[in-house]
Design a protein around this motif. Structure first.
Motif, short mmCIF file in Angstrom:
data_model
loop_
_atom_site.label_atom_id
_atom_site.label_comp_id
_atom_site.label_asym_id
_atom_site.label_seq_id
_atom_site.Cartn_x
_atom_site.Cartn_y
_atom_site.Cartn_z
N VAL A 67 22.42 -92.61 19.17
CA VAL A 67 22.89 -93.14 17.89
C VAL A 67 21.71 -93.41 16.97
CG1 VAL A 67 24.10 -95.05 16.78
CG2 VAL A 67 24.96 -94.11 18.94
N GLU A 68 20.60 -93.94 17.55
CA GLU A 68 19.38 -94.17 16.81
C GLU A 68 18.30 -93.20 17.28
OE1 GLU A 68 21.71 -97.89 17.26
OE2 GLU A 68 20.72 -96.60 18.73
N THR A 69 17.44 -92.80 16.34
CA THR A 69 16.32 -91.95 16.70
C THR A 69 15.26 -92.72 17.47
OG1 THR A 69 16.68 -90.58 14.74
CG2 THR A 69 14.51 -90.44 15.77
N THR A 70 15.05 -93.99 17.09
CA THR A 70 14.02 -94.83 17.70
C THR A 70 14.66 -95.85 18.63
OG1 THR A 70 12.64 -94.57 15.73
CG2 THR A 70 12.08 -96.36 17.23
N ASN A 71 14.09 -95.97 19.83
CA ASN A 71 14.55 -96.96 20.79
C ASN A 71 13.35 -97.83 21.16
OD1 ASN A 71 17.46 -95.85 21.75
ND2 ASN A 71 16.08 -94.13 21.39
#
Length: 277
Positions: free
Chosen positions: A36-40
């Motif tokens: 869902v997000e590019t950055t974790n």
């Protein structure tokens, strides 16, 4: 949400699976393709088992995985036949160490990507269903940790798939009593140090991505030039939120609403559905 991987098989250095792949979990912490997000970057954790202790070791921190020097140092020295690794993107709960995965209880480890929809509203009701003897072990504030302790409450030691099904069933029931139409989104992994169970399910039948690696003997035939494949057993497996590279024939999608068991001998794949607790 989050990204995770589970490794089971021939003992390897953590570096082999965490840093070396082209699209490693470290790379995914900055450049996720299917999440869902590019950055974790809201924390990370790794867990592993040693030959002399049934209880898994954990390293968890609130910072991003991509620049953690302790994780980089550890990866070059820790070897195990079973690793869990998780990078977190918070769905609203605090960025704190007790909210980082994997979670541990006794010999069990648990990690999760997904969410309980409306968790702030149902958190009290769900938490109060945890067995009193387990309740005081809950340290954080995440829906994931409550899911883990509900599974323990509903018989994880005796029947892991049944316990997760009963956990999912009670989460859906309680949420729907509060007007939540699609309560649960989960791809999760749990292990007792001998086998690994992985689950892919969502109430809306649109689950987050999950993949498992092909059998090593098949990969050796497809890619005889890959030296790494010559040194691991035929039943070595990886289960990942998204593939660690684009090697043809290496990755297979876990079917919607199903669970798998990684174990000595033959792995298993079954349909999954929530059950009454």
């Amino acid at each position: 949400m989050c990204r995770w991987l589970a490794y089971w098989g021939t003992p390897v250095l953590l570096d082999t699976i965490l840093y070396r792949p082209t699209h490693s979990l470290i790379d995914q912490s900055l450049h996720s393709k299917l999440g869902v997000e590019t950055t974790n970057g809201d924390g990370f954790g790794v867990g592993w088992y040693s030959a002399h202790n049934d209880t898994p070791a954990l390293l968890r921190d609130v910072g991003p995985a991509w620049n953690n020097r302790n994780l980089r140092e550890l990866a070059d020295h820790v070897r195990s036949p079973l690793f869990f690794a998780h990078i977190r993107a918070s769905t609203g709960t605090a960025v704190q160490q007790s909210n980082c995965h994997p979670f541990r209880y006794g010999r069990w480890m648990f990690m999760h990507n997904g969410a309980v929809e409306g968790f702030p509203v149902v958190r009290r009701d769900l938490t109060m269903l945890v067995a009193p003897g387990l309740y005081t072990n809950i340290e954080g504030t995440t829906d994931s940790e409550v899911m883990f302790y509900l599974a323990l409450t509903y018989g994880l030691d005796e029947d892991p798939p049944g316990a997760v099904a009963r956990m999912a069933g009670v989460v859906e029931r309680v949420c729907r009593e509060h007007g939540v139409e699609f309560p649960l989104q989960m791809t999760l992994a749990l292990t007792d140090g001998e086998r690994v169970w992985v689950f892919r399910y969502s109430s809306a039948r649109a689950s987050r991505s999950l993949f498992y690696s092909s059998r090593v003997d098949a990969l050796r035939r497809l890619h005889p030039d890959l030296g790494f494949l010559q040194h691991v057993s035929g039943d070595t497996r990886l289960v990942v939120s998204e593939p660690l590279g684009d090697l043809p024939g290496a990755w297979n999608e876990v079917p919607e609403n199903s669970y798998g068991v990684v174990q000595p001998g033959n792995d298993e794949l079954h349909r999954f559905a929530p059950a009454a607790a």
